[in-house]
Write a protein that holds these residues in place. Structure first.
Motif, PDB file in Angstrom:
ATOM      1  N   PRO A 197     -26.308 -44.301 -17.539  1.00 21.98           N
ATOM      2  CA  PRO A 197     -26.775 -43.024 -16.984  1.00 21.98           C
ATOM      3  C   PRO A 197     -27.018 -41.968 -18.060  1.00 21.98           C
ATOM      4  O   PRO A 197     -27.443 -40.856 -17.752  1.00 21.98           O
ATOM      5  N   PHE A 198     -26.747 -42.332 -19.325  1.00 22.11           N
ATOM      6  CA  PHE A 198     -26.878 -41.381 -20.426  1.00 22.11           C
ATOM      7  C   PHE A 198     -28.149 -41.651 -21.218  1.00 22.11           C
ATOM      8  O   PHE A 198     -28.588 -42.795 -21.363  1.00 22.11           O
ATOM      9  N   ALA A 199     -28.720 -40.586 -21.768  1.00 22.04           N
ATOM     10  CA  ALA A 199     -29.974 -40.712 -22.514  1.00 22.04           C
ATOM     11  C   ALA A 199     -29.768 -41.308 -23.903  1.00 22.04           C
ATOM     12  O   ALA A 199     -30.643 -42.006 -24.421  1.00 22.04           O
ATOM     13  N   HIS A 200     -28.590 -41.048 -24.515  1.00 20.25           N
ATOM     14  CA  HIS A 200     -28.369 -41.448 -25.905  1.00 20.25           C
ATOM     15  C   HIS A 200     -27.096 -42.266 -26.102  1.00 20.25           C
ATOM     16  O   HIS A 200     -26.705 -42.519 -27.242  1.00 20.25           O
ATOM     17  N   LEU A 201     -26.456 -42.683 -25.022  1.00 23.41           N
ATOM     18  CA  LEU A 201     -25.157 -43.336 -25.107  1.00 23.41           C
ATOM     19  C   LEU A 201     -25.072 -44.508 -24.146  1.00 23.41           C
ATOM     20  O   LEU A 201     -25.776 -44.549 -23.132  1.00 23.41           O
ATOM     21  N   LEU A 202     -24.172 -45.448 -24.452  1.00 21.17           N
ATOM     22  CA  LEU A 202     -23.808 -46.491 -23.505  1.00 21.17           C
ATOM     23  C   LEU A 202     -22.627 -45.984 -22.667  1.00 21.17           C
ATOM     24  O   LEU A 202     -21.904 -45.074 -23.094  1.00 21.17           O
ATOM     25  N   PRO A 203     -22.402 -46.541 -21.483  1.00 22.04           N
ATOM     26  CA  PRO A 203     -21.259 -46.099 -20.668  1.00 22.04           C
ATOM     27  C   PRO A 203     -19.939 -46.324 -21.407  1.00 22.04           C
ATOM     28  O   PRO A 203     -19.748 -47.362 -22.040  1.00 22.04           O
ATOM     29  N   PHE A 276      -8.694 -40.125 -15.098  1.00 20.74           N
ATOM     30  CA  PHE A 276      -8.984 -40.388 -16.511  1.00 20.74           C
ATOM     31  C   PHE A 276     -10.452 -40.748 -16.699  1.00 20.74           C
ATOM     32  O   PHE A 276     -11.099 -40.279 -17.652  1.00 20.74           O
ATOM     33  N   GLN A 277     -10.987 -41.560 -15.816  1.00 19.82           N
ATOM     34  CA  GLN A 277     -12.398 -41.919 -15.902  1.00 19.82           C
ATOM     35  C   GLN A 277     -13.287 -40.691 -15.749  1.00 19.82           C
ATOM     36  O   GLN A 277     -14.304 -40.559 -16.439  1.00 19.82           O
ATOM     37  N   SER A 278     -12.880 -39.796 -14.875  1.00 21.90           N
ATOM     38  CA  SER A 278     -13.631 -38.560 -14.679  1.00 21.90           C
ATOM     39  C   SER A 278     -13.611 -37.712 -15.950  1.00 21.90           C
ATOM     40  O   SER A 278     -14.643 -37.148 -16.347  1.00 21.90           O
ATOM     41  N   TRP A 279     -12.432 -37.628 -16.580  1.00 22.20           N
ATOM     42  CA  TRP A 279     -12.313 -36.864 -17.833  1.00 22.20           C
ATOM     43  C   TRP A 279     -13.188 -37.474 -18.921  1.00 22.20           C
ATOM     44  O   TRP A 279     -13.945 -36.757 -19.596  1.00 22.20           O
ATOM     45  N   GLN A 285     -20.721 -36.958 -20.982  1.00 27.50           N
ATOM     46  CA  GLN A 285     -21.857 -36.148 -20.533  1.00 27.50           C
ATOM     47  C   GLN A 285     -22.119 -34.999 -21.505  1.00 27.50           C
ATOM     48  O   GLN A 285     -23.275 -34.715 -21.863  1.00 27.50           O
ATOM     49  N   ASN A 286     -21.046 -34.347 -21.946  1.00 27.85           N
ATOM     50  CA  ASN A 286     -21.197 -33.259 -22.919  1.00 27.85           C
ATOM     51  C   ASN A 286     -21.724 -33.780 -24.258  1.00 27.85           C
ATOM     52  O   ASN A 286     -22.524 -33.110 -24.923  1.00 27.85           O
ATOM     53  N   LYS A 287     -21.265 -34.981 -24.643  1.00 25.55           N
ATOM     54  CA  LYS A 287     -21.736 -35.579 -25.893  1.00 25.55           C
ATOM     55  C   LYS A 287     -23.228 -35.900 -25.793  1.00 25.55           C
ATOM     56  O   LYS A 287     -23.983 -35.676 -26.740  1.00 25.55           O
TER      57      LYS A 287
END
Length: 298
Positions: A197-203, A276-279, A285-287
């Motif tokens: 779901p991230f543009a520049h990252l893996l889950p 924890f998963q939410s955190w 998301q911020n990254k």
């Protein structure tokens, strides 16, 4: 600057120098590791570990010194928070290249304790790297697929046992534990395969760092949220670096306190697991937004 020379000249010269540096430090680190193995006493292992940690940081310093000689490169580092060499840290970082490991090792020198990486078990056979990492007490993780675990349920949780044993060793001296929580280096192909779901990252994978925090939570001073990007590099950052074409490295570090919110029983407490998963997803998301912003401005 060697970057003015053609790639076919810079690449073999730079690669040879980097391999010689790696071999020199790895051989010396392995020899000290063998002494620890032969004399498994704390009064022997503790001073040797101090020397090993120094050598680890020295390797990173020498590698980055070569990078600066061979590349006309700009390093843009910003740290939000205070750091100390006398504290324990957990670093969570995105992962783009083998170059990340060199940069994070050099980053630690003089700022925080020497880093310990979670490595794939297959890397134990990598020349120089495998034995050197073994001597430095780095944990080698065996990853199993869900299908494999269904056929071999007795192996369930083996990677967690490895994490626990390694974390116990980290209690002896201030340590920085680094976990690339994506589990793999980011590529557009892997991003698509994992439906990220991230543009520049893996889950991010939460289990390993949750267990590390549960095991050493009282020792960790902070979680360091690190972001590494190579904004002017197309293709492999490692190849660009070895070819003398690495132009810029950006590292951003946010220091998060270790609170009760992120220390708990991830595997038996469903409420804590979801929290924890939410955190972690919020951090990711911020990254992702930060990487987008950095790429736009660079």
């Amino acid at each position: 600057m060697f970057s003015v020379f053609p790639r076919f000249i810079v690449f073999p010269v730079h690669l040879t120098l980097q391999m010689l540096s790696l071999a020199f430090w790895a051989i010396n680190i392995t020899l000290l590791g063998l002494i620890k193995l032969i004399l498994p006493f704390s009064f022997v292992s503790k001073p040797i570990n101090i020397i090993l940690n120094f050598m680890m940081c020295a390797f990173g310093f020498c590698s980055v010194a070569l990078i600066k000689i061979m590349n006309k490169v700009e390093f843009d580092y910003v740290i939000e928070g205070e750091l100390s060499k006398k504290e324990w840290y957990l670093i969570i970082s995105n992962h783009l290249s083998w170059l990340d490991i060199i940069l994070l090792t050099d980053f630690a020198a003089g700022k925080i304790p020497a880093p310990k990486f979670f490595l794939k078990k297959e890397l134990i056979w990598l020349p120089f790297v495998g034995l050197g990492a073994w001597a430095l007490d780095m944990p080698f993780m065996q990853r199993y697929s869900k299908t494999f675990l269904q056929k071999n349920p007795h192996l369930q949780g083996k990677d967690i046992e490895t994490t626990k044993k390694s974390c116990e060793k980290f209690r002896q001296l201030p340590t920085t534990v680094i976990n690339f929580v994506e589990g793999n280096r980011f590529t557009p192909e892997k991003q698509k395969l994992k439906q990220s779901p991230f543009a520049h990252l893996l889950p991010p994978k939460a289990g390993g760092i949750a267990f590390t925090l549960a095991t050493m939570g009282e020792l960790f001073t902070s979680v360091l949220d690190m972001t590494v990007i190579y904004p002017d590099t197309k293709g492999s950052p490692m190849y660009a670096m070895l070819s003398g074409r690495l132009k810029k490295v950006i590292v951003r570090v946010n220091v998060h306190p270790v609170t009760d919110e992120i220390v708990g029983d991830y595997f038996n407490n469903e409420t804590f697991k979801q929290s924890f998963q939410s955190w972690l997803n919020s951090v990711w998301q911020n990254k992702d937004k930060l990487i987008s912003k950095l790429k736009e401005t660079n």
